[in-house]
Design a protein around this motif. Structure first.
Motif, short mmCIF file in Angstrom:
data_model
loop_
_atom_site.label_atom_id
_atom_site.label_comp_id
_atom_site.label_asym_id
_atom_site.label_seq_id
_atom_site.Cartn_x
_atom_site.Cartn_y
_atom_site.Cartn_z
N ASP A 206 6.81 4.96 0.50
CA ASP A 206 7.37 3.74 1.08
C ASP A 206 8.49 3.99 2.06
O ASP A 206 9.21 3.09 2.44
CB ASP A 206 7.84 2.77 -0.02
CG ASP A 206 8.91 3.35 -0.92
OD1 ASP A 206 9.31 4.51 -0.69
OD2 ASP A 206 9.34 2.64 -1.83
N ILE B 96 0.83 -1.21 0.00
CA ILE B 96 0.00 0.00 0.00
C ILE B 96 0.86 1.25 0.00
O ILE B 96 0.63 2.19 -0.77
CB ILE B 96 -0.97 -0.01 1.20
CG1 ILE B 96 -2.02 -1.11 1.02
CG2 ILE B 96 -1.64 1.35 1.38
CD1 ILE B 96 -2.83 -1.42 2.26
N SER B 97 1.89 1.28 0.85
CA SER B 97 2.72 2.48 0.92
C SER B 97 3.52 2.68 -0.37
O SER B 97 3.74 3.82 -0.78
CB SER B 97 3.63 2.45 2.15
OG SER B 97 4.54 1.38 2.08
N THR B 98 3.94 1.60 -1.02
CA THR B 98 4.65 1.73 -2.29
C THR B 98 3.71 2.27 -3.37
O THR B 98 4.08 3.16 -4.14
CB THR B 98 5.25 0.39 -2.73
OG1 THR B 98 6.18 -0.04 -1.73
CG2 THR B 98 5.97 0.50 -4.06
N LEU B 99 2.48 1.77 -3.41
CA LEU B 99 1.52 2.25 -4.40
C LEU B 99 1.14 3.70 -4.16
O LEU B 99 0.88 4.44 -5.10
CB LEU B 99 0.26 1.37 -4.39
CG LEU B 99 0.45 -0.03 -4.97
CD1 LEU B 99 -0.79 -0.88 -4.72
CD2 LEU B 99 0.78 0.06 -6.46
N ARG B 100 1.16 4.11 -2.90
CA ARG B 100 0.83 5.50 -2.57
C ARG B 100 2.03 6.42 -2.74
O ARG B 100 1.90 7.64 -2.63
CB ARG B 100 0.32 5.59 -1.13
CG ARG B 100 -1.01 4.86 -0.96
CD ARG B 100 -1.44 4.85 0.45
NE ARG B 100 -2.13 6.10 0.74
CZ ARG B 100 -2.41 6.53 1.94
NH1 ARG B 100 -2.02 5.83 2.98
NH2 ARG B 100 -3.05 7.65 2.11
N GLY B 101 3.21 5.85 -2.97
CA GLY B 101 4.40 6.66 -3.18
C GLY B 101 5.09 7.07 -1.90
O GLY B 101 5.99 7.87 -1.92
N ARG C 104 4.71 0.75 -9.15
CA ARG C 104 3.37 0.13 -9.12
C ARG C 104 3.46 -1.38 -9.18
O ARG C 104 2.76 -2.09 -8.44
CB ARG C 104 2.50 0.68 -10.26
CG ARG C 104 1.93 2.06 -9.95
CD ARG C 104 0.88 2.48 -10.96
NE ARG C 104 1.42 2.73 -12.28
CZ ARG C 104 2.01 3.85 -12.67
NH1 ARG C 104 2.17 4.84 -11.82
NH2 ARG C 104 2.44 3.97 -13.90
N GLY D 116 4.62 -2.58 -5.84
CA GLY D 116 3.54 -2.45 -4.85
C GLY D 116 2.50 -3.55 -4.99
O GLY D 116 2.07 -4.14 -4.00
#
Length: 192
Positions: A89, A82-87, A171, A174
């Protein structure tokens, strides 16, 4: 050595670090120093970090029930996905830290050691070591993946980012974190 654990670890760590601060740091250092010296410093830093991560994971495996280890591991994968997809991380890709005047190997070693200590890939390596009874496979998979990403950063990182946008790489990483997290949680609640 367990090939499945090795390749799983390698794939997760490799994709997670593509386009991340490790690769960007390797690229930046390669513009200032000879690549061989940079790589030696980076390789040593990752070996030290992964020995610590695997040792901690094996300790957790020995003292905690596997159900709780898998539950926390699955949660960590979901969190990082989730944090990687939200940018967000937790990686400060633009921060490289101060360069050392003591030489390229020491500079690379210290920059990677300090930047990656407690990073998501170190936590994932710890988690994988806690889940599997093959610490050598986890260590080898994680270390070789990190070395590979660093070499990509040194040699072809700039070209890769011209072909594949950094956002796409993040993405994919993520989504893979989310998939692995869901699989681990599914196995935790449905497995033996």
């Amino acid at each position: 050595m367990d090939a499945a654990v090795f390749f799983t670890t390698f794939g997760i760590i490799f994709l997670a670090e593509l386009g991340d601060k490790t690769q960007l740091t390797a690229m930046a250092l390669a513009t200032r120093y000879p690549w061989k010296k940079i790589f030696i410093g980076i390789a040593l830093a990752f070996a030290v970090l992964n020995v610590g991560a695997v040792a901690l994971g094996k300790f957790l495996f020995a003292v905690l029930p596997i159900f709780w280890i898998k539950l926390v591991s699955g949660g960590l994968f979901l969190f990082f996905g989730i944090s990687t997809l939200r940018g967000g991380d937790g990686d400060n890709d633009g921060e490289k830290g101060p360069a050392s005047a003591r030489g390229p190997m020491l500079t690379a070693f210290l920059m990677i050691l300090l930047a990656e200590l407690g990073d998501k890939t170190q936590l994932v390596t710890t988690s994988l070591a806690a889940q599997h009874e093959s610490p050598l496979s986890v260590f080898a998979g994680s270390t070789l993946a990190l070395w590979g990403v660093s070499l990509l950063g040194i040699f072809i990182g700039k070209q890769l980012m011209r072909v594949i946008p950094l956002g796409t790489i993040h993405r994919v990483a993520g989504v893979l974190f989310l998939v692995f997290g869901l699989v681990i949680l599914y196995q935790t609640f449905t497995g033996p």
